[in-house]
Design a protein around this motif. Structure first.
Motif, PDB file in Angstrom:
ATOM      1  N   ASN A  42      -2.826  -3.034  48.022  1.00  0.00           N
ATOM      2  CA  ASN A  42      -3.911  -3.876  47.518  1.00  0.00           C
ATOM      3  C   ASN A  42      -3.459  -4.655  46.288  1.00  0.00           C
ATOM      4  O   ASN A  42      -3.693  -5.861  46.175  1.00  0.00           O
ATOM      5  CB  ASN A  42      -5.129  -3.013  47.174  1.00  0.00           C
ATOM      6  N   GLU A  98     -10.159   7.239  49.049  1.00  0.00           N
ATOM      7  CA  GLU A  98      -9.692   8.493  48.460  1.00  0.00           C
ATOM      8  C   GLU A  98      -9.753   8.500  46.934  1.00  0.00           C
ATOM      9  O   GLU A  98      -9.424   9.514  46.314  1.00  0.00           O
ATOM     10  CB  GLU A  98      -8.242   8.774  48.902  1.00  0.00           C
ATOM     11  N   GLN A 115      -2.386   6.277  47.710  1.00  0.00           N
ATOM     12  CA  GLN A 115      -3.689   6.644  48.266  1.00  0.00           C
ATOM     13  C   GLN A 115      -4.426   5.392  48.771  1.00  0.00           C
ATOM     14  O   GLN A 115      -4.043   4.258  48.466  1.00  0.00           O
ATOM     15  CB  GLN A 115      -4.523   7.362  47.206  1.00  0.00           C
ATOM     16  N   TYR A 116      -5.519   5.639  49.504  1.00  0.00           N
ATOM     17  CA  TYR A 116      -6.330   4.559  50.064  1.00  0.00           C
ATOM     18  C   TYR A 116      -7.654   4.471  49.287  1.00  0.00           C
ATOM     19  O   TYR A 116      -8.065   5.448  48.644  1.00  0.00           O
ATOM     20  CB  TYR A 116      -6.585   4.802  51.554  1.00  0.00           C
ATOM     21  N   PRO A 167      -9.553  -1.730  52.899  1.00  0.00           N
ATOM     22  CA  PRO A 167      -9.636  -0.293  53.181  1.00  0.00           C
ATOM     23  C   PRO A 167      -8.417   0.255  53.913  1.00  0.00           C
ATOM     24  O   PRO A 167      -8.103   1.442  53.797  1.00  0.00           O
ATOM     25  CB  PRO A 167     -10.901  -0.178  54.044  1.00  0.00           C
ATOM     26  N   HIS A 168      -7.720  -0.600  54.671  1.00  0.00           N
ATOM     27  CA  HIS A 168      -6.572  -0.150  55.465  1.00  0.00           C
ATOM     28  C   HIS A 168      -5.260  -0.237  54.702  1.00  0.00           C
ATOM     29  O   HIS A 168      -4.204   0.094  55.245  1.00  0.00           O
ATOM     30  CB  HIS A 168      -6.475  -0.990  56.747  1.00  0.00           C
ATOM     31  N   LYS A 169      -5.317  -0.690  53.441  1.00  0.00           N
ATOM     32  CA  LYS A 169      -4.117  -0.796  52.622  1.00  0.00           C
ATOM     33  C   LYS A 169      -4.159   0.242  51.501  1.00  0.00           C
ATOM     34  O   LYS A 169      -5.234   0.583  51.003  1.00  0.00           O
ATOM     35  CB  LYS A 169      -3.991  -2.199  52.012  1.00  0.00           C
ATOM     36  N   THR A 170      -2.991   0.717  51.095  1.00  0.00           N
ATOM     37  CA  THR A 170      -2.916   1.647  49.976  1.00  0.00           C
ATOM     38  C   THR A 170      -3.262   0.925  48.673  1.00  0.00           C
ATOM     39  O   THR A 170      -3.359  -0.310  48.634  1.00  0.00           O
ATOM     40  CB  THR A 170      -1.508   2.245  49.849  1.00  0.00           C
TER      41      THR A 170
END
Length: 223
Positions: A94, A124, A120-121, A87-90
């Motif tokens: 990922n 999103e 985006q993440y 979740p903390h990576k774009t």
């Protein structure tokens, strides 16, 4: 080719299966809790077996239930049911996790049409976009086999149809074994070259109610 023999004691039964998957799409089909995901986790090296052997081409991954090759060295692409994106990576971060070649990975991004999402993440983007992100991440490791755990279950019907076509194209281009876990009989009919119907830890020899699962295994030619 993948050759599998797994014995694993679960809470209510013993998982005991043997099967072979060539360069084709094999479907593990059956009710919830029958051991389908456990089979994938054993192949991936995430779950220890009590006994058995797993061989991928000329490499022995497990023998007598013992893990011989660790997860990160198995050359296995795994698309988890919930996609398991960081979740903390774009989206790009990922995808790049475990990536072998950036040029090749960028080509996959273009083919699956998510170039506009790279900054985006996960929170999103849509379910279908998460699915494509997770699939590219699995393929970017350039695996020798692809494991898919109900990858289409959260998608709308239009996105599912697009995803089915993508998977068939990938299998044709890559020519590697693909194992798909699903509860959806339509996915079985559309995607499977080989079907294993799993019930209470074993492959059922009894006919099930819905076609095409009318026997222990079902095979159709690869296009």
């Amino acid at each position: 080719m993948l050759t599998v023999h797994i014995k694993k004691q679960l809470s209510h039964f013993t998982l005991n299966v043997q099967f072979t998957v060539k360069e084709e799409i094999a479907v593990l089909f059956g009710p919830s809790g029958s051991g389908k995901t456990t089979i994938l986790n054993c192949i991936a090296g995430l779950t220890k077996m009590n006994d058995g052997c797993i061989k991928l081409y000329d490499r022995l991954l497990n023998q007598n239930g013992k893990i011989l090759i660790p997860v990160q060295e198995r050359k296995i692409g795994y698309l988890f049911q919930d996609y398991a994106l960081f979740p903390h990576k774009t989206v790009w971060e990922n995808i790049a996790y475990g990536m072998k070649q950036e040029k090749f990975t960028r080509k996959l991004v273009d083919e699956l049409q998510i170039t506009h999402l790279l900054d985006q993440y996960p929170h999103e983007i849509s379910g279908g976009e998460k699915q494509r992100t997770a699939l590219i991440r699995a393929l970017a490791t350039e695996p020798e086999i692809l494991l898919l755990d109900e990858p289409f279950s959260a998608l709308d019907e239009k996105t599912k149809q697009t995803s089915y076509k993508q998977l068939l194209r990938i299998q044709k281009q890559w020519n590697i074994p693909i194992i798909l876990v699903t509860h959806n009989s339509d996915e079985v009919k559309m995607l499977a070259n080989k079907i294993f119907y799993l019930q209470n830890g074993i492959f059922a020899k009894e006919a099930c109610n819905e076609s095409p699962c009318k026997a222990f295994t079902f095979s159709k030619p690869i296009d």
